[in-house]
Design a protein around this motif. Structure first.
Motif, PDB file in Angstrom:
ATOM      1  N   ARG A  29     -13.543 -29.542  10.279  1.00 52.94           N
ATOM      2  CA  ARG A  29     -12.344 -28.927   9.705  1.00 52.94           C
ATOM      3  C   ARG A  29     -11.071 -29.713  10.022  1.00 52.94           C
ATOM      4  NH1 ARG A  29     -13.005 -22.390  10.721  1.00 52.94           N
ATOM      5  NH2 ARG A  29     -15.138 -22.172   9.926  1.00 52.94           N
ATOM      6  N   LEU A  30     -11.199 -30.707  10.859  1.00 51.53           N
ATOM      7  CA  LEU A  30     -10.025 -31.444  11.311  1.00 51.53           C
ATOM      8  C   LEU A  30      -9.693 -32.601  10.381  1.00 51.53           C
ATOM      9  CD1 LEU A  30     -10.872 -31.666  15.121  1.00 51.53           C
ATOM     10  CD2 LEU A  30      -9.368 -30.026  14.002  1.00 51.53           C
ATOM     11  N   LYS A  31      -8.406 -32.909  10.307  1.00 50.84           N
ATOM     12  CA  LYS A  31      -7.963 -34.098   9.598  1.00 50.84           C
ATOM     13  C   LYS A  31      -8.337 -35.318  10.440  1.00 50.84           C
ATOM     14  CE  LYS A  31      -4.017 -31.496   7.817  1.00 50.84           C
ATOM     15  NZ  LYS A  31      -2.534 -31.372   7.803  1.00 50.84           N
ATOM     16  N   GLU A  34      -6.360 -35.602  13.585  1.00 50.89           N
ATOM     17  CA  GLU A  34      -6.635 -34.503  14.507  1.00 50.89           C
ATOM     18  C   GLU A  34      -7.968 -34.672  15.233  1.00 50.89           C
ATOM     19  OE1 GLU A  34      -4.195 -31.022  12.058  1.00 50.89           O
ATOM     20  OE2 GLU A  34      -6.364 -31.219  11.858  1.00 50.89           O
ATOM     21  N   LYS A  35      -8.880 -35.426  14.650  1.00 47.94           N
ATOM     22  CA  LYS A  35     -10.167 -35.648  15.294  1.00 47.94           C
ATOM     23  C   LYS A  35     -10.027 -36.398  16.611  1.00 47.94           C
ATOM     24  CE  LYS A  35     -12.890 -35.492  11.041  1.00 47.94           C
ATOM     25  NZ  LYS A  35     -13.736 -36.225  10.085  1.00 47.94           N
ATOM     26  N   LEU A  77      -7.172 -43.531  23.958  1.00 50.17           N
ATOM     27  CA  LEU A  77      -7.361 -42.392  23.064  1.00 50.17           C
ATOM     28  C   LEU A  77      -6.050 -41.680  22.756  1.00 50.17           C
ATOM     29  CD1 LEU A  77     -10.669 -40.977  24.551  1.00 50.17           C
ATOM     30  CD2 LEU A  77     -10.383 -42.077  22.324  1.00 50.17           C
ATOM     31  N   LEU A  78      -5.245 -41.408  23.780  1.00 50.50           N
ATOM     32  CA  LEU A  78      -3.972 -40.722  23.547  1.00 50.50           C
ATOM     33  C   LEU A  78      -2.969 -41.640  22.857  1.00 50.50           C
ATOM     34  CD1 LEU A  78      -3.520 -38.634  26.816  1.00 50.50           C
ATOM     35  CD2 LEU A  78      -4.082 -37.819  24.523  1.00 50.50           C
ATOM     36  N   GLY A  79      -2.976 -42.920  23.225  1.00 55.55           N
ATOM     37  CA  GLY A  79      -2.094 -43.866  22.540  1.00 55.55           C
ATOM     38  C   GLY A  79      -2.422 -43.948  21.058  1.00 55.55           C
ATOM     39  N   SER A  80      -3.708 -44.058  20.739  1.00 54.55           N
ATOM     40  CA  SER A  80      -4.138 -44.121  19.341  1.00 54.55           C
ATOM     41  C   SER A  80      -3.783 -42.833  18.600  1.00 54.55           C
ATOM     42  CB  SER A  80      -5.647 -44.361  19.266  1.00 54.55           C
ATOM     43  OG  SER A  80      -6.001 -45.587  19.864  1.00 54.55           O
ATOM     44  N   LEU A  81      -3.965 -41.706  19.275  1.00 55.22           N
ATOM     45  CA  LEU A  81      -3.649 -40.411  18.667  1.00 55.22           C
ATOM     46  C   LEU A  81      -2.188 -40.341  18.248  1.00 55.22           C
ATOM     47  CD1 LEU A  81      -3.982 -37.366  18.043  1.00 55.22           C
ATOM     48  CD2 LEU A  81      -3.651 -36.935  20.485  1.00 55.22           C
ATOM     49  N   PHE A  82      -1.288 -40.667  19.162  1.00 60.03           N
ATOM     50  CA  PHE A  82       0.140 -40.499  18.863  1.00 60.03           C
ATOM     51  C   PHE A  82       0.683 -41.606  17.972  1.00 60.03           C
ATOM     52  CE2 PHE A  82      -0.124 -37.852  22.775  1.00 60.03           C
ATOM     53  CZ  PHE A  82       0.235 -36.651  22.170  1.00 60.03           C
ATOM     54  N   ILE A  83       0.099 -42.785  18.024  1.00 57.73           N
ATOM     55  CA  ILE A  83       0.491 -43.835  17.076  1.00 57.73           C
ATOM     56  C   ILE A  83       0.176 -43.386  15.659  1.00 57.73           C
ATOM     57  CG2 ILE A  83      -0.107 -46.148  16.234  1.00 57.73           C
ATOM     58  CD1 ILE A  83      -0.392 -47.005  19.172  1.00 57.73           C
TER      59      ILE A  83
END
Length: 204
Positions: A29-31, A34-35, A77-83
């Motif tokens: 269900r995630l974009k 968001e994954k 992981l967090l860097g990639s997420l927020f980028i």
């Protein structure tokens, strides 16, 4: 305080497991962006599982070999997420990958804590910028993970503050240290709860 710390840590691990399980259930269900929250939570769960297996199954007394993997993986992981969330230039991956490479391949027990602080500061900067962007767009774009982002920012900021406080004030007793890190773990529990809450309220 040591017993209380262990109880809090138990709840912390329980919430981590629940958030990882619900994240896998809600994954479809995630974009795409968001994954990365699921990747992040699953990674933390696997690291925690590796720590427990190393200590209780293999009876290892030193698990420092896991620390470079933990710090570098968390930052990536967090860097990639927020980028991705903030639509930043892909050139921002260059310093992230450089730091990840340094954290992973340079394994020095004396600098491990410093690596964690640097990683946390980078995460704080990305999360803070993402939050400001989300708030500015709040009238036109309702970000589904804004609560989780706020707790990510808060947790990593408090962790850095605690690190510097403990380094500067070395006169703390064991009970006081357990109390301080217990408070940090309580905040971590709220981070996992915010992610669980976000996953549960997602609609198709």
């Amino acid at each position: 305080m040591e017993d209380a710390f262990k109880v809090i840590l138990y709840f912390n691990n329980s919430f981590l497991f629940i958030s990882a399980l619900i994240g896998l259930i809600k994954f479809k269900r995630l974009k795409n962006t968001e994954k990365w929250y699921v990747y992040y939570i699953i990674f933390l769960f696997l690291i925690e599982a590796a720590i427990k297996i190393s200590i209780y199954v293999f009876k290892l007394k030193n698990i420092d070999f896991l620390y470079p993997l933990y710090v570098s993986g968390e930052l990536f992981l967090l860097g990639s997420l927020f980028i991705r969330k903030s639509n930043l230039s892909r050139y921002w991956y260059i310093p992230i990958v450089a730091l990840v490479g340094y954290f992973f391949f340079v394994n020095n027990a004396e600098t491990n804590e410093l690596k964690k602080v640097i990683s946390n500061i980078v995460v704080i900067c990305f999360a803070g910028y993402s939050l400001l962007t989300e708030i500015k767009k709040s009238e036109t774009n309702n970000d589904r993970f804004i609560v989780a982002d706020a707790f990510i920012f808060l947790y990593y900021a408090v962790s850095v503050f605690i690190f510097f406080m403990l380094r500067q004030l070395k006169s703390f007793s064991n009970d006081e240290v357990y109390m301080i890190w217990g408070m940090n773990n309580i905040l971590c529990c709220f981070l996992y709860i915010s992610i669980i809450y976000t996953f549960l309220k997602l609609k198709k």
